[in-house]
Design an enzyme around this catalytic site. Sequence first.
Site, PDB file in Angstrom:
ATOM      1  N   TYR A 123      -2.407  -0.813  10.262  1.00 56.81           N
ATOM      2  CA  TYR A 123      -2.393  -1.051   8.821  1.00 56.81           C
ATOM      3  C   TYR A 123      -1.093  -0.541   8.210  1.00 56.81           C
ATOM      4  O   TYR A 123      -0.444  -1.245   7.422  1.00 56.81           O
ATOM      5  CB  TYR A 123      -3.594  -0.358   8.186  1.00 56.81           C
ATOM      6  CG  TYR A 123      -3.717  -0.570   6.694  1.00 56.81           C
ATOM      7  CD1 TYR A 123      -4.319  -1.721   6.193  1.00 56.81           C
ATOM      8  CD2 TYR A 123      -3.246   0.377   5.785  1.00 56.81           C
ATOM      9  CE1 TYR A 123      -4.458  -1.926   4.826  1.00 56.81           C
ATOM     10  CE2 TYR A 123      -3.380   0.179   4.417  1.00 56.81           C
ATOM     11  CZ  TYR A 123      -3.978  -0.968   3.942  1.00 56.81           C
ATOM     12  OH  TYR A 123      -4.098  -1.167   2.592  1.00 56.81           O
ATOM     13  N   LYS A 167       1.726  -2.944   6.323  1.00 55.80           N
ATOM     14  CA  LYS A 167       2.050  -2.825   4.905  1.00 55.80           C
ATOM     15  C   LYS A 167       3.524  -2.485   4.690  1.00 55.80           C
ATOM     16  O   LYS A 167       4.127  -2.911   3.688  1.00 55.80           O
ATOM     17  CB  LYS A 167       1.145  -1.782   4.250  1.00 55.80           C
ATOM     18  CG  LYS A 167      -0.310  -2.223   4.158  1.00 55.80           C
ATOM     19  CD  LYS A 167      -0.473  -3.521   3.354  1.00 55.80           C
ATOM     20  CE  LYS A 167      -1.927  -3.889   3.138  1.00 55.80           C
ATOM     21  NZ  LYS A 167      -2.105  -5.094   2.295  1.00 55.80           N
ATOM     22  N   SER A 221       0.849  -1.190   0.000  1.00 58.27           N
ATOM     23  CA  SER A 221       0.000   0.000   0.000  1.00 58.27           C
ATOM     24  C   SER A 221       0.880   1.234   0.000  1.00 58.27           C
ATOM     25  O   SER A 221       2.011   1.214   0.505  1.00 58.27           O
ATOM     26  CB  SER A 221      -0.898   0.028   1.237  1.00 58.27           C
ATOM     27  OG  SER A 221      -1.609   1.243   1.339  1.00 58.27           O
TER      28      SER A 221
END
Length: 258
Positions: A163, A167, A148
Amino acid sequence: MGIMEKIRLDGKKIFVTGGARGIGMNYARAVAEAGADVAIVDLDLPAARETARLLAEETGRDVFPVQADVTSPESVDAMMEAILARFGRLDAAFCNAGICINVPAEEMPYATWKKVLDVNLNGMFLTNIAAGKQMLKQGGGSIINTASMSAHIVNVPQPQCAYNASKAGVIQLTKSLAVEWATRGVRVNSISPGYIGTDLTLNSPSLIPLIEKWNAMAPMHRLGKPEELQAIAVYLAGDASPFTTGSDFVIDGAFTCF
């Protein structure tokens, strides 16, 4: 072999985790349109069945559903057994399953942190190793991980430290495996999408209020479209990219350029 032949994926066998919807579904559609047979892997088996049915009708390829929990070693092993029983080999793997839970760091329960890391990073490790072992036996293959732009920046205004950290770990895992397997025919790369207008994003009550803010910050003043990730997916899965490994491809409309 000309470049257009190299880009084709005729007869290749591929799986896509998180393949029932969103970015994963678009990866699956792209490689099936390019000639590959595809296993749609998802925790949601009914959704995987419907996506497999739809893509098989659209493309005429062998597309079938597989249920798997990417956080479970036993489930990932069963996934690989089902795929090899159907296809006999594995040429490319899109390890794409992931979740995001937005909670301020000081309020985040440890269980939430662990859940995000378990799916996004531990699940990535398990599916990469399962695919990699088979590809090493065969003498080659391509693994493509969904990272990402959140591995490169801190998103605002939403709080998503778990998150972002997961990533960033995906990119470093990708690079590490690429180096370990570089002389053994197995390539490992990652794709880092920016904000993508999947059906889930566009219809999420919690995200709809943020889209206007994201668009105002973005150089192109819009979300990416899921199909705008398809060309890089096909390139990485096939024979057009033999010298491409250990790379992260940021597809974000220049969002991370400043």
